[in-house]
Scaffold this active site. Structure first.
Site, PDB file in Angstrom:
ATOM      1  N   TYR A 182       0.812  -1.220   0.000  1.00 24.82           N
ATOM      2  CA  TYR A 182       0.000   0.000   0.000  1.00 24.82           C
ATOM      3  C   TYR A 182       0.848   1.274   0.000  1.00 24.82           C
ATOM      4  O   TYR A 182       0.311   2.373  -0.103  1.00 24.82           O
ATOM      5  CB  TYR A 182      -0.915   0.037   1.235  1.00 24.82           C
ATOM      6  CG  TYR A 182      -1.874  -1.123   1.317  1.00 24.82           C
ATOM      7  CD1 TYR A 182      -2.935  -1.233   0.418  1.00 24.82           C
ATOM      8  CD2 TYR A 182      -1.720  -2.111   2.287  1.00 24.82           C
ATOM      9  CE1 TYR A 182      -3.825  -2.305   0.492  1.00 24.82           C
ATOM     10  CE2 TYR A 182      -2.602  -3.173   2.363  1.00 24.82           C
ATOM     11  CZ  TYR A 182      -3.654  -3.262   1.472  1.00 24.82           C
ATOM     12  OH  TYR A 182      -4.529  -4.314   1.545  1.00 24.82           O
ATOM     13  N   HIS A 222      -4.566   5.988  -1.577  1.00 26.92           N
ATOM     14  CA  HIS A 222      -5.212   5.829  -0.266  1.00 26.92           C
ATOM     15  C   HIS A 222      -4.238   6.123   0.876  1.00 26.92           C
ATOM     16  O   HIS A 222      -4.667   6.359   2.000  1.00 26.92           O
ATOM     17  CB  HIS A 222      -5.743   4.403  -0.148  1.00 26.92           C
ATOM     18  CG  HIS A 222      -7.105   4.285   0.436  1.00 26.92           C
ATOM     19  ND1 HIS A 222      -8.061   5.276   0.388  1.00 26.92           N
ATOM     20  CD2 HIS A 222      -7.704   3.246   1.080  1.00 26.92           C
ATOM     21  CE1 HIS A 222      -9.169   4.857   0.986  1.00 26.92           C
ATOM     22  NE2 HIS A 222      -8.971   3.627   1.417  1.00 26.92           N
ATOM     23  N   ASN A 236     -14.285   4.892   4.029  1.00 24.29           N
ATOM     24  CA  ASN A 236     -14.412   3.962   5.155  1.00 24.29           C
ATOM     25  C   ASN A 236     -13.592   4.360   6.377  1.00 24.29           C
ATOM     26  O   ASN A 236     -14.005   4.130   7.508  1.00 24.29           O
ATOM     27  CB  ASN A 236     -14.077   2.541   4.721  1.00 24.29           C
ATOM     28  CG  ASN A 236     -15.132   1.981   3.786  1.00 24.29           C
ATOM     29  OD1 ASN A 236     -16.307   2.320   3.885  1.00 24.29           O
ATOM     30  ND2 ASN A 236     -14.720   1.142   2.864  1.00 24.29           N
TER      31      ASN A 236
END
Length: 186
Positions: A15, A20, A112
């Site tokens: 990631y 994000h 989220n």
């Protein structure tokens, strides 16, 4: 005065440089500029330093994005920092790449990480620095988009945009939300 700066992202090499994780990237640059470093503590990578006689606590939750509220709630309570002195740094697909906005509050807009913070920290009334990552993805491919890296043409601009976000964060700490919004939200 104490402040809690929260860079949102996901832990793990896969990631690291994704859209994000822009919250992690901005937090890292903020900590680096202060000459500080991180420790691995409960629910977060944690750093602390002084900036213009204020104590700045920086966390990068290790709970993964969707459970970010667990870390934010814990550290707010642990450090006794009120919601108005918390700044959450987050990616935003509703804002074009190249734009960074400071907001006093707002909805999660389907994010989220923000949803979980709202659920565990008492609502939407907390400042957030929204880093525009754009919405250049086909319908239904939002998750793939935010979990992918920045495009070739975006990469050269990224360092100066991260620097701009760091300046906004430092301004939030030194002069407060309203003045920072006036100065930077053009």
């Amino acid at each position: 005065m104490k402040y809690l700066i929260v860079g949102l992202g996901n832990i793990g090499q896969e990631y690291a440089d994704t859209r994000h994780n822009i919250g992690f990237m901005i937090a890292d640059e903020l900590v680096k500029k202060a000459g500080a470093s991180y420790s691995t503590l409960k629910y977060a990578y944690y750093s602390e330093f002084k900036f213009r006689s204020r104590v700045v606590h920086v966390i990068k939750p290790t709970t993964y994005m969707n459970l970010s509220g667990k870390a934010v709630n814990y550290w707010m309570k642990e450090l006794k920092i009120p919601m108005e002195n918390v700044l959450v740094i987050v990616d935003d697909i509703a804002i074009p790449f190249g734009k960074v906005r400071l907001k006093p509050k707002g909805s999660s807009a389907g994010h989220n990480g923000l949803k979980n913070i709202e659920a565990l920290c008492g609502g939407q009334n907390y400042p957030r620095l929204r880093f525009g990552v754009g919405d250049n993805f086909p319908r239904g491919r939002q998750v793939d988009y935010v979990l992918s890296g920045f495009d070739e043409e975006e990469l050269p601009e990224l360092p100066s945009l991260i620097e701009h976000a760091v300046e906004m964060t430092q301004s939030f700490v030194s002069v407060g939300l309203e003045l920072t919004m006036t100065r930077f939200n053009k």
